[in-house]
Scaffold this motif. Structure first.
Motif, mmCIF file in Angstrom:
data_model
loop_
_atom_site.group_PDB
_atom_site.id
_atom_site.type_symbol
_atom_site.label_atom_id
_atom_site.label_comp_id
_atom_site.label_asym_id
_atom_site.label_seq_id
_atom_site.Cartn_x
_atom_site.Cartn_y
_atom_site.Cartn_z
ATOM 1 N N VAL A 33 0.839 -1.198 0.000
ATOM 2 C CA VAL A 33 0.000 0.000 0.000
ATOM 3 C C VAL A 33 0.873 1.246 0.000
ATOM 4 O O VAL A 33 0.597 2.226 -0.721
ATOM 5 C CB VAL A 33 -0.949 -0.020 1.215
ATOM 6 N N GLU A 46 0.858 4.001 -2.974
ATOM 7 C CA GLU A 46 0.537 5.410 -2.721
ATOM 8 C C GLU A 46 1.608 6.324 -3.315
ATOM 9 O O GLU A 46 1.298 7.393 -3.897
ATOM 10 C CB GLU A 46 0.401 5.644 -1.213
ATOM 11 N N ARG A 47 2.875 5.962 -3.172
ATOM 12 C CA ARG A 47 3.958 6.784 -3.714
ATOM 13 C C ARG A 47 3.905 6.820 -5.245
ATOM 14 O O ARG A 47 4.081 7.898 -5.867
ATOM 15 C CB ARG A 47 5.307 6.261 -3.250
ATOM 16 N N LEU A 83 -3.272 1.004 -6.311
ATOM 17 C CA LEU A 83 -3.412 1.422 -4.917
ATOM 18 C C LEU A 83 -4.645 0.775 -4.272
ATOM 19 O O LEU A 83 -4.590 0.301 -3.140
ATOM 20 C CB LEU A 83 -3.500 2.950 -4.846
ATOM 21 N N ARG A 140 -4.701 -1.841 -1.076
ATOM 22 C CA ARG A 140 -5.520 -1.641 0.131
ATOM 23 C C ARG A 140 -6.443 -2.849 0.371
ATOM 24 O O ARG A 140 -6.656 -3.270 1.507
ATOM 25 C CB ARG A 140 -6.332 -0.360 -0.012
#
Length: 405
Positions: free
Chosen positions: A126, A130-131, A157, A161
């Motif tokens: 995750v 995100e990055r 992403l 999650r």
């Protein structure tokens, strides 16, 4: 010839005198017996008499029931594994939450460690997703990237999650399986014998295929299950409709119970359940009554006698049950007439109350009824009545049903 006749005459006279004496003795004995016979026949038999008692009574119907536990739980394994230990004694009373069985925990502890590692890996994915999503957004802002690339990073992403959620659920499931290795009592009661010994493999699951380990039943209170016939069910419904007795569906009507070795009905309980339909095969209706059982004398599976209230209180005439005799197909009692002769009265009987029989019809209440000594008496015969003192009458019929002042 003359000498022989002379010798035979004295002998003949002696035989004649002896014969006359024997006849006289026989006649005398016969006269004596006829003189004693009228004396014995003229003596009137002795009978004890007493008036009927007028008492307010309530009728009860008697049934046969079986004791059943209020609650019964089968302990089954929810996870598979080898049984490690048993922490109770067969037949003891257990409390809710007490540990009873323990399955080998080591495989489930390893599963928790594996689930924790998978959760950590999912969380790192995750962070990476995100990055990358943020980088794709910056490139698109300076027109160095495409919208398609940004959408791919957004989808990655979301997947990362979701993987975290999945890994967390797997960890919770592993912890739950570890908790299921310790089987605790779900309720307070008496546990039976263990059905699986330590060292055996038990199968877990949510259905009946799981291994049965033991059974717990509640002992206090305890229920009695019994069936009433459809005639009794209709009578109770009519009685409730007329206001004589409330319906057991609406009120906890009293019930009395007796075990096989008990006299009378010493235990009192309440009706707690009436089935909503009759059995199609027998036409009976199932009821349950609940009783206190503090000393565990009432055991599930034992048969017992049950009495259920069958009428409203009413005034009734009662006589000792010994006073009721049978004349062919009729039930009769013997009543003392003013001239001390016995008269036969046909009666209609009701239920028995502590040794006294309810008389529905046939008596007015002001008569004296013969109770004992009826083996030598008959209708129309003159008797010698004996009227017991009140103390003696109470001892004969029982203090609970003695005449009230």
């Amino acid at each position: 010839m003359t000498s022989g006749n002379r010798d035979a005459r004295p002998l003949a006279r002696r035989w004649a005198r002896l014969t006359h004496a024997l006849l006289a003795l026989v006649l005398l004995a016969g006269c004596d017996s006829h003189e004693e016979e009228p004396t014995a026949a003229d003596t009137p038999p002795t009978v004890s008499v007493m008036p009927p008692m007028r008492r307010e009574v309530t009728d009860w119907d008697e049934f046969t029931g079986r004791l059943v536990p209020t609650e019964r739980v089968e302990l089954r394994a929810r996870v598979s594994g080898y049984l490690d230990s048993i922490t109770f004694t067969d037949g003891q009373v257990v409390r809710r939450g007490d540990p009873l069985f323990r399955i080998d925990r080591r495989p489930f502890e390893t599963a928790i460690t594996d689930a924790e590692a998978r959760l950590a890996a999912a969380r790192s994915q995750v962070v990476l997703a995100e990055r990358e999503f943020a980088r794709a957004g910056n490139l698109l802002q300076y027109r160095a990237g495409s919208e398609a690339s940004l959408e791919q990073r957004a989808q990655a992403l979301e997947a990362a999650r979701a993987a975290v959620t999945q890994a967390d659920a797997a960890l919770q499931r592993a912890k739950l399986d570890l908790e299921f290795t310790e089987i605790r009592a779900p309720l307070s009661g008496r546990i039976g014998r263990h059905l699986v010994s330590p060292g055996n493999l038990v199968a877990g699951g949510e259905g009946s295929g799981a291994t049965l380990l033991a059974v717990i039943v509640t002992m206090d209170p305890i229920d009695v299950s019994f069936d009433i016939d459809q005639a009794a069910a209709l009578r109770y419904a009519r009685l409730a409709e007329s206001g004589g007795r409330p319906s057991s569906r609406d009120m906890t009507n009293p019930v009395q119970l007796a075990l096989a070795d008990e006299t009378g009905f010493p235990r009192t309980g309440r009706v707690v359940f009436v089935d909503n339909e009759a059995d199609a095969g027998t036409g009976t209706v199932r009821l349950r009554a609940r009783f206190a059982n503090p000393r565990d004398l009432l055991l599930p599976g034992v048969f017992a006698r049950i009495r259920l209230v069958a009428s409203a209180p009413y005034q009734a005439l009662l006589v000792p049950d010994a006073a009721v005799t049978t004349d062919q197909s009729r039930r009769v009692v013997y009543v003392l007439a003013p001239d001390n002769t016995l008269q036969m009265r046909q009666v209609e009987l009701g239920p028995l109350h502590d040794g006294l029989r309810v008389i529905r019809s046939g008596l007015q209440g002001d008569e004296e009824v013969a109770v004992t000594g009826l083996t030598r008496a008959r209708a129309g015969q003159q008797v010698a009545p004996i009227r017991p003192a009140p103390a003696q009458a109470r001892s004969e019929i029982g203090p609970s049903m003695a005449p009230r002042p």
